[in-house]
Design a protein around this motif. Sequence first.
Motif, PDB file in Angstrom:
ATOM      1  N   VAL A 321    -105.608 -56.511 149.671  1.00 45.32           N
ATOM      2  CA  VAL A 321    -106.547 -56.052 150.696  1.00 45.32           C
ATOM      3  C   VAL A 321    -107.505 -55.041 150.082  1.00 45.32           C
ATOM      4  O   VAL A 321    -107.082 -54.030 149.506  1.00 45.32           O
ATOM      5  N   LEU A 322    -108.798 -55.321 150.189  1.00 48.17           N
ATOM      6  CA  LEU A 322    -109.847 -54.456 149.662  1.00 48.17           C
ATOM      7  C   LEU A 322    -110.696 -53.979 150.838  1.00 48.17           C
ATOM      8  O   LEU A 322    -111.078 -54.777 151.693  1.00 48.17           O
ATOM      9  N   ALA A 323    -110.978 -52.680 150.894  1.00 47.97           N
ATOM     10  CA  ALA A 323    -111.656 -52.171 152.090  1.00 47.97           C
ATOM     11  C   ALA A 323    -112.624 -51.043 151.767  1.00 47.97           C
ATOM     12  O   ALA A 323    -112.474 -50.319 150.780  1.00 47.97           O
ATOM     13  N   SER A 324    -113.604 -50.914 152.654  1.00 51.83           N
ATOM     14  CA  SER A 324    -114.507 -49.762 152.653  1.00 51.83           C
ATOM     15  C   SER A 324    -114.275 -49.000 153.950  1.00 51.83           C
ATOM     16  O   SER A 324    -113.682 -49.506 154.896  1.00 51.83           O
ATOM     17  N   GLY A 325    -114.748 -47.770 153.988  1.00 54.93           N
ATOM     18  CA  GLY A 325    -114.560 -46.961 155.184  1.00 54.93           C
ATOM     19  C   GLY A 325    -113.445 -45.950 155.008  1.00 54.93           C
ATOM     20  O   GLY A 325    -113.280 -45.376 153.920  1.00 54.93           O
ATOM     21  N   LEU A 326    -112.648 -45.746 156.030  1.00 50.47           N
ATOM     22  CA  LEU A 326    -111.551 -44.772 155.959  1.00 50.47           C
ATOM     23  C   LEU A 326    -110.408 -45.300 155.110  1.00 50.47           C
ATOM     24  O   LEU A 326    -110.141 -46.512 155.092  1.00 50.47           O
ATOM     25  N   PRO A 327    -109.688 -44.414 154.414  1.00 55.13           N
ATOM     26  CA  PRO A 327    -108.468 -44.844 153.710  1.00 55.13           C
ATOM     27  C   PRO A 327    -107.398 -45.240 154.720  1.00 55.13           C
ATOM     28  O   PRO A 327    -107.423 -44.825 155.883  1.00 55.13           O
ATOM     29  N   PHE A 328    -106.438 -46.050 154.275  1.00 57.68           N
ATOM     30  CA  PHE A 328    -105.454 -46.590 155.197  1.00 57.68           C
ATOM     31  C   PHE A 328    -104.552 -45.522 155.811  1.00 57.68           C
ATOM     32  O   PHE A 328    -104.009 -45.726 156.896  1.00 57.68           O
ATOM     33  N   ASP A 329    -104.380 -44.392 155.142  1.00 59.72           N
ATOM     34  CA  ASP A 329    -103.527 -43.363 155.730  1.00 59.72           C
ATOM     35  C   ASP A 329    -104.219 -42.605 156.859  1.00 59.72           C
ATOM     36  O   ASP A 329    -103.621 -41.711 157.467  1.00 59.72           O
ATOM     37  N   LYS A 330    -105.464 -42.989 157.166  1.00 58.46           N
ATOM     38  CA  LYS A 330    -106.191 -42.384 158.284  1.00 58.46           C
ATOM     39  C   LYS A 330    -106.378 -43.369 159.437  1.00 58.46           C
ATOM     40  O   LYS A 330    -107.111 -43.088 160.380  1.00 58.46           O
ATOM     41  N   LEU A 331    -105.715 -44.508 159.379  1.00 58.35           N
ATOM     42  CA  LEU A 331    -105.883 -45.526 160.405  1.00 58.35           C
ATOM     43  C   LEU A 331    -105.374 -45.077 161.771  1.00 58.35           C
ATOM     44  O   LEU A 331    -105.959 -45.393 162.803  1.00 58.35           O
ATOM     45  N   PHE A 332    -104.260 -44.351 161.773  1.00 59.85           N
ATOM     46  CA  PHE A 332    -103.576 -44.023 163.014  1.00 59.85           C
ATOM     47  C   PHE A 332    -103.681 -42.535 163.318  1.00 59.85           C
ATOM     48  O   PHE A 332    -103.564 -41.698 162.415  1.00 59.85           O
ATOM     49  N   SER A 333    -103.881 -42.223 164.572  1.00 61.21           N
ATOM     50  CA  SER A 333    -104.047 -40.826 164.981  1.00 61.21           C
ATOM     51  C   SER A 333    -102.739 -40.055 164.831  1.00 61.21           C
ATOM     52  O   SER A 333    -101.654 -40.636 164.734  1.00 61.21           O
ATOM     53  N   ASP A 334    -102.843 -38.732 164.827  1.00 64.27           N
ATOM     54  CA  ASP A 334    -101.639 -37.896 164.773  1.00 64.27           C
ATOM     55  C   ASP A 334    -100.732 -38.181 165.960  1.00 64.27           C
ATOM     56  O   ASP A 334     -99.500 -38.169 165.829  1.00 64.27           O
ATOM     57  N   GLU A 335    -101.329 -38.430 167.106  1.00 61.97           N
ATOM     58  CA  GLU A 335    -100.518 -38.745 168.288  1.00 61.97           C
ATOM     59  C   GLU A 335     -99.711 -40.018 168.073  1.00 61.97           C
ATOM     60  O   GLU A 335     -98.530 -40.084 168.427  1.00 61.97           O
ATOM     61  N   MET A 336    -100.329 -41.033 167.477  1.00 66.19           N
ATOM     62  CA  MET A 336     -99.611 -42.272 167.187  1.00 66.19           C
ATOM     63  C   MET A 336     -98.499 -42.042 166.177  1.00 66.19           C
ATOM     64  O   MET A 336     -97.383 -42.548 166.330  1.00 66.19           O
ATOM     65  N   LEU A 337     -98.799 -41.252 165.144  1.00 65.70           N
ATOM     66  CA  LEU A 337     -97.822 -41.036 164.074  1.00 65.70           C
ATOM     67  C   LEU A 337     -96.683 -40.128 164.509  1.00 65.70           C
ATOM     68  O   LEU A 337     -95.692 -39.993 163.780  1.00 65.70           O
ATOM     69  N   ASN A 338     -96.803 -39.529 165.661  1.00 66.35           N
ATOM     70  CA  ASN A 338     -95.718 -38.703 166.194  1.00 66.35           C
ATOM     71  C   ASN A 338     -95.077 -39.324 167.438  1.00 66.35           C
ATOM     72  O   ASN A 338     -94.221 -38.706 168.066  1.00 66.35           O
ATOM     73  N   GLY A 339     -95.493 -40.543 167.774  1.00 72.81           N
ATOM     74  CA  GLY A 339     -94.998 -41.201 168.974  1.00 72.81           C
ATOM     75  C   GLY A 339     -93.854 -42.152 168.699  1.00 72.81           C
ATOM     76  O   GLY A 339     -93.283 -42.192 167.602  1.00 72.81           O
ATOM     77  N   GLY A 340     -93.533 -42.960 169.701  1.00 69.63           N
ATOM     78  CA  GLY A 340     -92.379 -43.840 169.618  1.00 69.63           C
ATOM     79  C   GLY A 340     -92.507 -44.957 168.613  1.00 69.63           C
ATOM     80  O   GLY A 340     -91.503 -45.521 168.176  1.00 69.63           O
ATOM     81  N   TYR A 341     -93.739 -45.315 168.227  1.00 72.31           N
ATOM     82  CA  TYR A 341     -93.950 -46.395 167.256  1.00 72.31           C
ATOM     83  C   TYR A 341     -94.246 -45.867 165.855  1.00 72.31           C
ATOM     84  O   TYR A 341     -94.719 -46.609 164.999  1.00 72.31           O
ATOM     85  N   ARG A 342     -93.974 -44.605 165.615  1.00 66.98           N
ATOM     86  CA  ARG A 342     -94.410 -43.978 164.359  1.00 66.98           C
ATOM     87  C   ARG A 342     -93.886 -44.703 163.122  1.00 66.98           C
ATOM     88  O   ARG A 342     -94.603 -44.816 162.115  1.00 66.98           O
ATOM     89  N   LYS A 343     -92.647 -45.180 163.180  1.00 64.71           N
ATOM     90  CA  LYS A 343     -92.098 -45.823 161.983  1.00 64.71           C
ATOM     91  C   LYS A 343     -92.796 -47.142 161.691  1.00 64.71           C
ATOM     92  O   LYS A 343     -92.934 -47.534 160.528  1.00 64.71           O
ATOM     93  N   LYS A 344     -93.233 -47.829 162.724  1.00 68.70           N
ATOM     94  CA  LYS A 344     -94.031 -49.041 162.501  1.00 68.70           C
ATOM     95  C   LYS A 344     -95.342 -48.692 161.816  1.00 68.70           C
ATOM     96  O   LYS A 344     -95.784 -49.385 160.891  1.00 68.70           O
ATOM     97  N   TYR A 345     -95.977 -47.625 162.268  1.00 66.27           N
ATOM     98  CA  TYR A 345     -97.265 -47.246 161.700  1.00 66.27           C
ATOM     99  C   TYR A 345     -97.126 -46.786 160.254  1.00 66.27           C
ATOM    100  O   TYR A 345     -97.968 -47.111 159.408  1.00 66.27           O
ATOM    101  N   PHE A 346     -96.082 -46.031 159.966  1.00 66.71           N
ATOM    102  CA  PHE A 346     -95.872 -45.605 158.587  1.00 66.71           C
ATOM    103  C   PHE A 346     -95.569 -46.806 157.692  1.00 66.71           C
ATOM    104  O   PHE A 346     -95.982 -46.847 156.532  1.00 66.71           O
ATOM    105  N   ARG A 347     -94.849 -47.797 158.217  1.00 63.13           N
ATOM    106  CA  ARG A 347     -94.589 -49.004 157.437  1.00 63.13           C
ATOM    107  C   ARG A 347     -95.899 -49.722 157.146  1.00 63.13           C
ATOM    108  O   ARG A 347     -96.124 -50.199 156.019  1.00 63.13           O
ATOM    109  N   ALA A 348     -96.767 -49.805 158.146  1.00 64.17           N
ATOM    110  CA  ALA A 348     -98.059 -50.474 157.941  1.00 64.17           C
ATOM    111  C   ALA A 348     -98.890 -49.752 156.896  1.00 64.17           C
ATOM    112  O   ALA A 348     -99.510 -50.392 156.027  1.00 64.17           O
ATOM    113  N   ILE A 349     -98.919 -48.424 156.954  1.00 64.44           N
ATOM    114  CA  ILE A 349     -99.657 -47.649 155.953  1.00 64.44           C
ATOM    115  C   ILE A 349     -99.098 -47.916 154.568  1.00 64.44           C
ATOM    116  O   ILE A 349     -99.840 -48.137 153.601  1.00 64.44           O
ATOM    117  N   SER A 350     -97.770 -47.912 154.459  1.00 63.72           N
ATOM    118  CA  SER A 350     -97.123 -48.151 153.177  1.00 63.72           C
ATOM    119  C   SER A 350     -97.483 -49.523 152.619  1.00 63.72           C
ATOM    120  O   SER A 350     -97.837 -49.668 151.443  1.00 63.72           O
TER     121      SER A 350
END
Length: 365
Positions: A321-350
């Motif tokens: 995957v090649l991309a322009s714009g924001l880096p992938f670790d900025k895809l999800f908001s702090d609220e998302m990364l601290n919510g009930g789906y946080r582990k899914k989001y961290f897996r996606a970033i990884s």
Amino acid sequence: MSSSTAFPGQSPLAETAPLSLCAREPHVPADRLVSEMVPPPRFDSVRFDTYVPDPNQPSQSEAVTVLSGFAAGLGGSHATGAGRRKWFGGRKPDRKPTGPRGVYLDGGYGVGKTHLLASLWHATPAEPSLKAFGTFVELTNLVGALGFQQTVQTLSGHRLLCIDEFELDDPGDTVLVSSLLSRLVEQGVALAATSNTLPGKLGEGRFAAADFLREIQGLSAHFRPLRIDGEDYRHRGLPEAPPPYSDEQVTRTAYATPGASLDDFPGLLEHLARVHPSRYGALTDELGAVCLTGVTAVPDQSTALRLVVLADRLYDREVPVLASGLPFDKLFSDEMLNGGYRKKYFRAISRLTALARDAKGLVAQ
């Protein structure tokens, strides 16, 4: 942009324009859902002896030992060819289950749970037609395509069912999966699953788990939890993923890479809302790379969860995957990364970060 476009100082780009994910609207027939219940390409050749345990994490070596023994114990007449079962129907297994008929691999993202789950599938002494491997989303979609009773009949002849990324995102899934697994266990099917959440904790933070306590406890009873500790192996000792590229670099690379797709990120997010997540695998069929321009923060949770599924399918299929714009670790908001789906989001970033690293060699300078 035409197929003969050239950038200043560069030779003309490839004659064939890149593909577009937004132009794809795949249809996946039920028989393909069944036939593809095998480990994805990334995990087709993995085995227990190719898993490299972290020497600082003894639980990883223990997991290999436990799972190897679990696989060895799954032999049986109908698992090795005698009385072979068809996908649709067949005789019932000879043995009734006693105690937990499954193992549950619990741990953080990137500790190799899917590697171990696929290794278990490969090591189980049964023909491929007697073993099933799929994600939680793929399993629930199979029920939607075949119906509950037909799914039970289809899978009841199996020696093993492996479920990757086991998460209960809504109450309906809780009841559905609990009922399905209970019926399969009654038929003697062994279970194996991975998740970032212990089975007794499934659903916490996402819906009123207390209202479904009976179903969740029922799921827990089917599994022996096996904790796997460790750091994210995808980035262990590896360099950081490259920073986002310019739109020009991404576009040039898409034109220069056979089988690459090129899409505007906001447009792709809108398209994903029109395609059922069960079809995201077909959406990525035969891609050489995914090129995205204008990556922005994901606007809401529904969109974020669809992106998680796409990231999983791309990772399974080893699509850079090649991309322009924001880096992938900025895809999800702090609220998302601290919510009930946080582990899914961290897996996606990884996983997206790993795929970005894979794409580095494709970049047209």
